[in-house]
Enzyme design. Sequence first.
Site, PDB file in Angstrom:
ATOM      1  N   GLY A  45       0.766  -1.287  -0.012  1.00  0.00           N
ATOM      2  CA  GLY A  45      -0.116   0.145   0.127  1.00  0.00           C
ATOM      3  C   GLY A  45       0.828   1.211   0.023  1.00  0.00           C
ATOM      4  O   GLY A  45       2.027   1.287   0.403  1.00  0.00           O
ATOM      5  N   GLN A  50       2.724   9.863   1.484  1.00  0.00           N
ATOM      6  CA  GLN A  50       4.163   9.309   1.558  1.00  0.00           C
ATOM      7  C   GLN A  50       4.895   9.844   0.191  1.00  0.00           C
ATOM      8  O   GLN A  50       6.155   9.628   0.410  1.00  0.00           O
ATOM      9  CB  GLN A  50       4.183   7.847   1.543  1.00  0.00           C
ATOM     10  CG  GLN A  50       3.224   7.304   2.820  1.00  0.00           C
ATOM     11  CD  GLN A  50       3.198   5.849   2.971  1.00  0.00           C
ATOM     12  OE1 GLN A  50       2.330   5.162   2.397  1.00  0.00           O
ATOM     13  NE2 GLN A  50       4.347   5.261   3.302  1.00  0.00           N
ATOM     14  N   CYS A 105       6.023   0.057   7.481  1.00  0.00           N
ATOM     15  CA  CYS A 105       5.743   1.469   6.595  1.00  0.00           C
ATOM     16  C   CYS A 105       6.869   1.624   5.679  1.00  0.00           C
ATOM     17  O   CYS A 105       7.934   1.918   6.303  1.00  0.00           O
ATOM     18  CB  CYS A 105       5.117   2.633   7.697  1.00  0.00           C
ATOM     19  SG  CYS A 105       4.635   3.863   6.863  1.00  0.00           S
ATOM     20  N   LEU A 106       6.521   2.099   4.385  1.00  0.00           N
ATOM     21  CA  LEU A 106       7.497   2.392   3.671  1.00  0.00           C
ATOM     22  C   LEU A 106       8.207   3.757   4.293  1.00  0.00           C
ATOM     23  O   LEU A 106       9.397   3.963   3.808  1.00  0.00           O
ATOM     24  CB  LEU A 106       7.237   2.556   2.281  1.00  0.00           C
ATOM     25  CG  LEU A 106       6.626   1.117   1.677  1.00  0.00           C
ATOM     26  CD1 LEU A 106       6.216   1.419   0.322  1.00  0.00           C
ATOM     27  CD2 LEU A 106       7.861   0.053   1.476  1.00  0.00           C
ATOM     28  N   HIS A 147      -4.348   1.161   7.471  1.00  0.00           N
ATOM     29  CA  HIS A 147      -3.189   1.703   7.621  1.00  0.00           C
ATOM     30  C   HIS A 147      -3.063   2.576   6.682  1.00  0.00           C
ATOM     31  O   HIS A 147      -2.516   3.973   7.026  1.00  0.00           O
ATOM     32  CB  HIS A 147      -2.250   0.439   7.278  1.00  0.00           C
ATOM     33  CG  HIS A 147      -0.574   1.147   7.399  1.00  0.00           C
ATOM     34  ND1 HIS A 147       0.093   0.805   8.506  1.00  0.00           N
ATOM     35  CD2 HIS A 147      -0.046   1.737   6.561  1.00  0.00           C
ATOM     36  CE1 HIS A 147       1.491   1.135   8.267  1.00  0.00           C
ATOM     37  NE2 HIS A 147       1.306   1.970   6.979  1.00  0.00           N
ATOM     38  N   GLU A 148      -3.244   2.496   5.115  1.00  0.00           N
ATOM     39  CA  GLU A 148      -3.367   3.612   4.408  1.00  0.00           C
ATOM     40  C   GLU A 148      -4.395   4.676   4.671  1.00  0.00           C
ATOM     41  O   GLU A 148      -3.897   5.666   4.530  1.00  0.00           O
ATOM     42  CB  GLU A 148      -3.515   2.894   2.996  1.00  0.00           C
ATOM     43  CG  GLU A 148      -2.429   1.819   2.561  1.00  0.00           C
ATOM     44  CD  GLU A 148      -1.220   2.304   2.816  1.00  0.00           C
ATOM     45  OE1 GLU A 148      -0.661   3.482   2.527  1.00  0.00           O
ATOM     46  OE2 GLU A 148      -0.271   1.532   2.926  1.00  0.00           O
ATOM     47  N   HIS A 151      -3.059   7.353   6.952  1.00  0.00           N
ATOM     48  CA  HIS A 151      -1.860   8.159   6.179  1.00  0.00           C
ATOM     49  C   HIS A 151      -2.737   9.628   5.714  1.00  0.00           C
ATOM     50  O   HIS A 151      -2.017  10.543   5.982  1.00  0.00           O
ATOM     51  CB  HIS A 151      -1.112   7.548   5.172  1.00  0.00           C
ATOM     52  CG  HIS A 151       0.044   6.848   5.511  1.00  0.00           C
ATOM     53  ND1 HIS A 151       1.057   7.438   6.119  1.00  0.00           N
ATOM     54  CD2 HIS A 151       0.228   5.397   5.422  1.00  0.00           C
ATOM     55  CE1 HIS A 151       1.884   6.477   6.253  1.00  0.00           C
ATOM     56  NE2 HIS A 151       1.411   5.492   5.780  1.00  0.00           N
TER      57      HIS A 151
END
Length: 195
Positions: A45, A50, A105-106, A147-148, A151
């Site tokens: 994701g 991000q 997380c990226l 999670h996304e 963000h």
Amino acid sequence: MIIPIYGYGEPVLRQVGKEITPEYPNLNDVIANMFETMYYACGVGLAAPQVGLGIRLFIIDTEPFSESEDLSKEEQEQLKGFKRVFINAKMLKEEGEEWGFNEGCLSIPDVREDVYRNEKITIEYCDENFVTKTEVFDGLIARVIQHEYDHIEGILFTDKISMLKKTLIKKKLQNIMDGKARPDYKMKFANKKGR
């Protein structure tokens, strides 16, 4: 085009995303670049903040999870074909038991922690063609969406862990802000000189 992922400490990661219209500039390119960037970074994701965009957009492709041997065949099949674009998403309901899962997380490389989330969600969103949908998801798909979604609300998974765990990862988070993290993908760091 692969674009840099914004690291922990970048202000855009703490902003609540703004809704967009179909006229948003180069939207198809933005979405395509996000997918390419996510795949390059081996993510499932990626949210617009991000990649430095303060808008309500995130993408998901849970295919990599479908190969997990810890899951039932039914769960693997469910995850295999799940690839979506979520625009202007609005969480309508989070329900069911909270369950823990080790998340990463990226934007926060080399940090993984158990996060507890509700097992079932109802979400309203527009797809890439701005068709409005209201859907119910559960299990790992619901978790990735939550999670996304966080963000685009300016929330990171590290906000959902205990104070003790936050203390234990404080140095790692500082290293990310200072550009000392070394992920296998391009990143933009908050405090790195000459960025």
